[in-house]
Design a protein around this motif. Sequence first.
Motif, PDB file in Angstrom:
ATOM      1  N   PHE A  41      -6.329 -50.264 -11.585  1.00  0.00           N
ATOM      2  CA  PHE A  41      -5.677 -51.297 -10.794  1.00  0.00           C
ATOM      3  C   PHE A  41      -6.065 -52.650 -11.378  1.00  0.00           C
ATOM      4  O   PHE A  41      -7.186 -52.832 -11.858  1.00  0.00           O
ATOM      5  CB  PHE A  41      -6.097 -51.204  -9.322  1.00  0.00           C
ATOM      6  N   ILE A 101       3.860 -50.816  -9.878  1.00  0.00           N
ATOM      7  CA  ILE A 101       3.420 -51.029  -8.508  1.00  0.00           C
ATOM      8  C   ILE A 101       3.318 -49.636  -7.895  1.00  0.00           C
ATOM      9  O   ILE A 101       4.304 -48.897  -7.829  1.00  0.00           O
ATOM     10  CB  ILE A 101       4.408 -51.889  -7.700  1.00  0.00           C
ATOM     11  N   GLU A 156      -7.316 -56.229 -11.346  1.00  0.00           N
ATOM     12  CA  GLU A 156      -8.137 -57.090 -10.493  1.00  0.00           C
ATOM     13  C   GLU A 156      -7.372 -58.374 -10.214  1.00  0.00           C
ATOM     14  O   GLU A 156      -6.842 -59.007 -11.127  1.00  0.00           O
ATOM     15  CB  GLU A 156      -9.464 -57.401 -11.194  1.00  0.00           C
ATOM     16  N   VAL A 162       0.555 -49.234   1.213  1.00  0.00           N
ATOM     17  CA  VAL A 162      -0.075 -50.337   0.507  1.00  0.00           C
ATOM     18  C   VAL A 162       0.516 -50.306  -0.900  1.00  0.00           C
ATOM     19  O   VAL A 162       0.646 -49.238  -1.501  1.00  0.00           O
ATOM     20  CB  VAL A 162      -1.611 -50.148   0.445  1.00  0.00           C
ATOM     21  N   ASN A 163       0.905 -51.456  -1.440  1.00  0.00           N
ATOM     22  CA  ASN A 163       1.458 -51.536  -2.794  1.00  0.00           C
ATOM     23  C   ASN A 163       0.486 -52.302  -3.669  1.00  0.00           C
ATOM     24  O   ASN A 163       0.111 -53.434  -3.337  1.00  0.00           O
ATOM     25  CB  ASN A 163       2.812 -52.243  -2.773  1.00  0.00           C
ATOM     26  N   ARG A 164       0.072 -51.680  -4.785  1.00  0.00           N
ATOM     27  CA  ARG A 164      -0.936 -52.283  -5.663  1.00  0.00           C
ATOM     28  C   ARG A 164      -0.484 -52.215  -7.111  1.00  0.00           C
ATOM     29  O   ARG A 164       0.096 -51.232  -7.550  1.00  0.00           O
ATOM     30  CB  ARG A 164      -2.261 -51.546  -5.510  1.00  0.00           C
ATOM     31  N   GLU A 165      -0.804 -53.270  -7.861  1.00  0.00           N
ATOM     32  CA  GLU A 165      -0.437 -53.351  -9.275  1.00  0.00           C
ATOM     33  C   GLU A 165      -1.395 -52.524 -10.124  1.00  0.00           C
ATOM     34  O   GLU A 165      -2.608 -52.624  -9.980  1.00  0.00           O
ATOM     35  CB  GLU A 165      -0.451 -54.814  -9.718  1.00  0.00           C
ATOM     36  N   ASN A 181      -0.882 -57.227  -4.712  1.00  0.00           N
ATOM     37  CA  ASN A 181      -1.418 -56.327  -3.693  1.00  0.00           C
ATOM     38  C   ASN A 181      -0.756 -56.674  -2.366  1.00  0.00           C
ATOM     39  O   ASN A 181      -1.030 -57.713  -1.794  1.00  0.00           O
ATOM     40  CB  ASN A 181      -2.936 -56.476  -3.594  1.00  0.00           C
TER      41      ASN A 181
END
Length: 84
Positions: free
Chosen positions: A69, A46, A71, A58-61, A75
């Motif tokens: 990232f 993350i 899809e 913002v936290n994104r995988e 998120n």
Amino acid sequence: TTMTSYKTPEPEWELLLDIDALAAAENDDWIWAGAQIEPEKRQRAILSLSRGGSDAVVNREFDLDTLRFIENGFNLPEAKGGLG
């Protein structure tokens, strides 16, 4: 880099994510704010990104194998707080 390379005077680094390129592609002012790596397989993380250095992130995988990232992955929209 590998541990062996890290111990040399000039380690060979592998670029995992170009924050400047991401900011340009997404027309945003991303600043690195940290990462949490999945402990067992170490295939996903993350990533925390802040807009312009703000306290909110913002936290994104992120997939560490494909260096992209995920899809429809995890998120968390911009907020002040933390993950565990």
